[in-house]
Scaffold this active site. Structure first.
Site, PDB file in Angstrom:
ATOM      1  N   CYS A   2       0.857  -1.177   0.000  1.00  0.00           N
ATOM      2  CA  CYS A   2       0.000   0.000   0.000  1.00  0.00           C
ATOM      3  C   CYS A   2       0.900   1.236   0.000  1.00  0.00           C
ATOM      4  CB  CYS A   2      -0.885  -0.056   1.258  1.00  0.00           C
ATOM      5  SG  CYS A   2      -1.656   1.469   1.793  1.00  0.00           S
ATOM      6  N   GLU A 113      -5.517   2.600  -4.431  1.00  0.00           N
ATOM      7  CA  GLU A 113      -4.872   1.679  -5.347  1.00  0.00           C
ATOM      8  C   GLU A 113      -5.047   2.204  -6.757  1.00  0.00           C
ATOM      9  OE1 GLU A 113      -2.589  -0.149  -5.498  1.00  0.00           O
ATOM     10  OE2 GLU A 113      -2.651  -1.095  -3.546  1.00  0.00           O
TER      11      GLU A 113
END
Length: 241
Positions: A2, A113
Site C-alpha cells: 500500500c 490503489e
C-alpha cells in the site's frame, strides 16, 4: 501496495476505537487524505510495564512511514520498506526482529490503489486510475504493521518508523490490484500487540485476509498522484466508466 492512504481521525476517536491508555494517547494529529511514505502517522502499539506484567497497555503514537531497521546506516532504506509481505515477514532480515516483538496497528479511513486499464489510442502505456477503498460501514481500518527504533547519531535522537503488512487481494478487489493491506479484527488486537514472545506460527495464524464484501472501491481524482495535494476532495467519488 500500500503506497497511499487516508487517516483523518482525531486522537480521542482513535483512543476510543482502539482502547488505548488515555494518559499516553493524546498526540497531536492532523487529518491527512494523502498519507505517503516518510510522513508521520498514528500507530497503536502495546507495552508491558514489566515482562511478567499481566496486562498489555495500548498506546497511540506517531511514527515515520517506512521501517528503518536498527542496523541501517541511514534512514533512506526506509523508503523501500513501506510494506512487508505477510507471507515472508517472519523470515526477512529487515522485518523478522520487529515481527517477533514490535507489532502495531496502523489506523486508516481507507487506502488508494491504482488500476492499469488498457492503453488508450496513441499511448504505449495505460493511464492508471486511482481508486479509494474504504469500509462500507464507515469504520476505522486496523492495518497490521510493525515498528522499529533507529538511532540517528548525527541528530542524537531516536526515530520510530513502521511498515504495513500486505496480503493477496480479496476477490472483489483483485481486479484493481493483486495486493492489499492485511487488516486485523478487534479480537486479534491483544495477541498482535503483545510484545511478549509468541510462537511464529501463532502470530502468522492471526494474519487472515479479510472476507470479501466488507470494503467498497470507487474511482477518485488523479490529484491524489501528487503528494502535495491533501484534502477531502481526494476521496470524492468520480462517475464510474
Amino acid at each position: 501496495m500500500c503506497g497511499r492512504y487516508a487517516t483523518t481521525q482525531t486522537s480521542s476517536t482513535l483512543s476510543r476505537v482502539f482502547e488505548t491508555d488515555l494518559a499516553n494517547s493524546f498526540v497531536e494529529l492532523e487529518a491527512d487524505y494523502n498519507m505517503a511514505p516518510t510522513k508521520l502517522a498514528p500507530v497503536v502499539i502495546g507495552r508491558r510495564e514489566a515482562p511478567s506484567a499481566p496486562a498489555v497497555h495500548r498506546e497511540l503514537l506517531t511514527a515515520r512511514w517506512g521501517l528503518i531497521p536498527s542496523w541501517a546506516k541511514d534512514p533512506s532504506i526506509g523508503n523501500r520498506m513501506i510494506n512487508a509481505r505477510s507471507e515472508t515477514v517472519a523470515e526477512k532480515p529487515a522485518f523478522k526482529k520487529a515481527f517477533a516483538k514490535r507489532r502495531a496497528l496502523v489506523p486508516a479511513d481507507g487506502y488508494y490503489e491504482w488500476y492499469a486499464g488498457v492503453p488508450q489510442e496513441g499511448r504505449k502505456k495505460p493511464v492508471k486510475q486511482p481508486f479509494y477503498i474504504t469500509p462500507k460501514d464507515g469504520s476505522v481500518l486496523a492495518m497490521a504493521g510493525l515498528y522499529e527504533f533507529w538511532k540517528d547519531r548525527e541528530a542524537d535522537e531516536w526515530v520510530v518508523s513502521y511498515t504495513i503488512l500486505t496480503t493477496t487481494a480479496e476477490d472483489d478487489l483483485g481486479h484493481i490490484h493483486e495486493r492489499m493491506p492485511m487488516f486485523l479484527p478487534p479480537d486479534a488486537y491483544d495477541a498482535w500487540l503483545d510484545p511478549a514472545p509468541r510462537a511464529t506460527d501463532e502470530l502468522l495464524d492471526l494474519l487472515i485476509p479479510a472476507a470479501p464484501g466488507r470494503l467498497a472501491a470507487y474511482p477518485v481524482s488523479t490529484a491524489v498522484n501528487n503528494v502535495r495535494n491533501n484534502g477531502p476532495e481526494l476521496i470524492a467519488p468520480l462517475p464510474a466508466e
